[in-house]
Design a protein around this motif. Sequence first.
Motif, PDB file in Angstrom:
ATOM      1  N   ASN A   1      81.926  28.526  47.288  1.00  0.00           N
ATOM      2  CA  ASN A   1      81.101  27.347  47.526  1.00  0.00           C
ATOM      3  C   ASN A   1      79.641  27.614  47.156  1.00  0.00           C
ATOM      4  N   TYR A   2      79.169  28.811  47.482  1.00  0.00           N
ATOM      5  CA  TYR A   2      77.804  29.176  47.089  1.00  0.00           C
ATOM      6  C   TYR A   2      77.635  29.044  45.581  1.00  0.00           C
ATOM      7  N   ARG A   3      78.590  29.530  44.832  1.00  0.00           N
ATOM      8  CA  ARG A   3      78.487  29.484  43.377  1.00  0.00           C
ATOM      9  C   ARG A   3      78.419  28.048  42.878  1.00  0.00           C
ATOM     10  N   ARG A   4      79.189  27.141  43.475  1.00  0.00           N
ATOM     11  CA  ARG A   4      79.150  25.736  43.061  1.00  0.00           C
ATOM     12  C   ARG A   4      77.766  25.143  43.275  1.00  0.00           C
ATOM     13  N   VAL A   5      77.182  25.415  44.440  1.00  0.00           N
ATOM     14  CA  VAL A   5      75.866  24.845  44.741  1.00  0.00           C
ATOM     15  C   VAL A   5      74.793  25.509  43.877  1.00  0.00           C
ATOM     16  N   ALA A   6      74.890  26.822  43.694  1.00  0.00           N
ATOM     17  CA  ALA A   6      73.921  27.522  42.852  1.00  0.00           C
ATOM     18  C   ALA A   6      73.971  27.009  41.417  1.00  0.00           C
ATOM     19  N   ASP A   7      75.174  26.746  40.925  1.00  0.00           N
ATOM     20  CA  ASP A   7      75.306  26.211  39.567  1.00  0.00           C
ATOM     21  C   ASP A   7      74.672  24.828  39.458  1.00  0.00           C
ATOM     22  N   ARG A   8      74.800  24.024  40.492  1.00  0.00           N
ATOM     23  CA  ARG A   8      74.188  22.691  40.478  1.00  0.00           C
ATOM     24  C   ARG A   8      72.664  22.804  40.486  1.00  0.00           C
ATOM     25  N   LEU A   9      72.129  23.704  41.275  1.00  0.00           N
ATOM     26  CA  LEU A   9      70.680  23.916  41.282  1.00  0.00           C
ATOM     27  C   LEU A   9      70.193  24.345  39.902  1.00  0.00           C
ATOM     28  N   THR A  10      70.924  25.248  39.281  1.00  0.00           N
ATOM     29  CA  THR A  10      70.554  25.694  37.938  1.00  0.00           C
ATOM     30  C   THR A  10      70.568  24.538  36.958  1.00  0.00           C
ATOM     31  N   ALA A  11      71.581  23.673  37.083  1.00  0.00           N
ATOM     32  CA  ALA A  11      71.657  22.499  36.202  1.00  0.00           C
ATOM     33  C   ALA A  11      70.480  21.551  36.417  1.00  0.00           C
ATOM     34  N   LEU A  12      69.932  21.535  37.631  1.00  0.00           N
ATOM     35  CA  LEU A  12      68.763  20.714  37.935  1.00  0.00           C
ATOM     36  C   LEU A  12      67.460  21.379  37.508  1.00  0.00           C
ATOM     37  N   GLY A  13      67.558  22.599  36.984  1.00  0.00           N
ATOM     38  CA  GLY A  13      66.372  23.308  36.542  1.00  0.00           C
ATOM     39  C   GLY A  13      65.645  24.058  37.649  1.00  0.00           C
ATOM     40  N   VAL A  14      66.342  24.316  38.753  1.00  0.00           N
ATOM     41  CA  VAL A  14      65.742  24.995  39.902  1.00  0.00           C
ATOM     42  C   VAL A  14      66.441  26.333  40.106  1.00  0.00           C
ATOM     43  N   PRO A  15      65.720  27.449  40.018  1.00  0.00           N
ATOM     44  CA  PRO A  15      66.353  28.744  40.300  1.00  0.00           C
ATOM     45  C   PRO A  15      66.879  28.770  41.738  1.00  0.00           C
ATOM     46  N   PRO A  16      68.141  29.125  41.943  1.00  0.00           N
ATOM     47  CA  PRO A  16      68.691  29.134  43.306  1.00  0.00           C
ATOM     48  C   PRO A  16      67.870  29.970  44.279  1.00  0.00           C
ATOM     49  N   ASP A  17      67.355  31.111  43.836  1.00  0.00           N
ATOM     50  CA  ASP A  17      66.547  31.948  44.728  1.00  0.00           C
ATOM     51  C   ASP A  17      65.343  31.181  45.250  1.00  0.00           C
ATOM     52  N   ASP A  18      64.699  30.416  44.381  1.00  0.00           N
ATOM     53  CA  ASP A  18      63.520  29.646  44.796  1.00  0.00           C
ATOM     54  C   ASP A  18      63.902  28.568  45.801  1.00  0.00           C
ATOM     55  N   ALA A  19      65.027  27.904  45.556  1.00  0.00           N
ATOM     56  CA  ALA A  19      65.450  26.816  46.444  1.00  0.00           C
ATOM     57  C   ALA A  19      65.830  27.332  47.827  1.00  0.00           C
ATOM     58  N   MET A  20      66.351  28.555  47.889  1.00  0.00           N
ATOM     59  CA  MET A  20      66.801  29.114  49.163  1.00  0.00           C
ATOM     60  C   MET A  20      65.687  29.764  49.965  1.00  0.00           C
ATOM     61  N   ALA A  21      64.611  30.171  49.293  1.00  0.00           N
ATOM     62  CA  ALA A  21      63.621  31.059  49.901  1.00  0.00           C
ATOM     63  C   ALA A  21      63.047  30.518  51.206  1.00  0.00           C
ATOM     64  N   ALA A  22      62.775  29.215  51.272  1.00  0.00           N
ATOM     65  CA  ALA A  22      62.118  28.649  52.456  1.00  0.00           C
ATOM     66  C   ALA A  22      62.982  28.721  53.706  1.00  0.00           C
ATOM     67  N   TYR A  23      64.291  28.908  53.531  1.00  0.00           N
ATOM     68  CA  TYR A  23      65.215  28.855  54.668  1.00  0.00           C
ATOM     69  C   TYR A  23      65.662  30.226  55.155  1.00  0.00           C
ATOM     70  N   VAL A  24      65.226  31.268  54.481  1.00  0.00           N
ATOM     71  CA  VAL A  24      65.719  32.607  54.824  1.00  0.00           C
ATOM     72  C   VAL A  24      65.402  32.950  56.276  1.00  0.00           C
TER      73      VAL A  24
END
Length: 217
Positions: free
Chosen positions: A55-78
């Motif tokens: 499931n993580y891979r599916r969401v990460a792939d969608r973020l990448t398709a939106l032009g957002v690095p998954p690491d950047d999108a996740m960082a605020a929630y760590v």
Amino acid sequence: MSAPTPPGHAVADLLGLVALGELLAFDRMAADARLAPDLRRRAALSEMAAAEIANYRRVADRLTALGVPPDDAMAAYVMPLQAYHDSTEPRDWAEAVTKAYVGDAITDDFLRGIAVALGEPDRQLVLDVLHESRYAEFAAAEIRLAVAADPTVAGRLSMWARRLVGEALSQAGRVATADHGALTMLIAAGGDVDVAELFRRLTAAHTARMAAVGLNN
């Protein structure tokens, strides 16, 4: 009147939350599987962990398709998500499956409630990666078995579940309100999302789940 379309960065903000939740769930389930009393149960929880990383891979792939690095999108929630897992480390198998049953369900209810603000295909993606009912059924069955084998366990697991839901709601409250501006914008854009009502529903659903496995709220 339809709700305004949420801005792209707000969508990425929520998907980042979902992605990190899936990644941390994988870490936790893989570790908790070692607490299992036999190989059958260890395999069952390991299968759940495998589903989380898929499931993580599916969401990460969608973020990448939106032009957002998954690491950047996740960082605020760590910090809030890691704080939840660090403060709710199970000591044995019964506590591990109770965490899977209670904690995952609270998370799913929270995300389901916010996902109504998303457009497609992101709304369906979030709904698709929520935990399957068979996992909740497995965890519930394990809790019932533990209580049947030793009725005194019910009191300990009830206290543990109350701690889990308290920690989960506390961190969800931080995520939904003060900490993340883009996510707050998303909630505001989704006219159907009433945060106070959402938290009332989360609490009511938790009470029902507790009763279903013979624990006290």
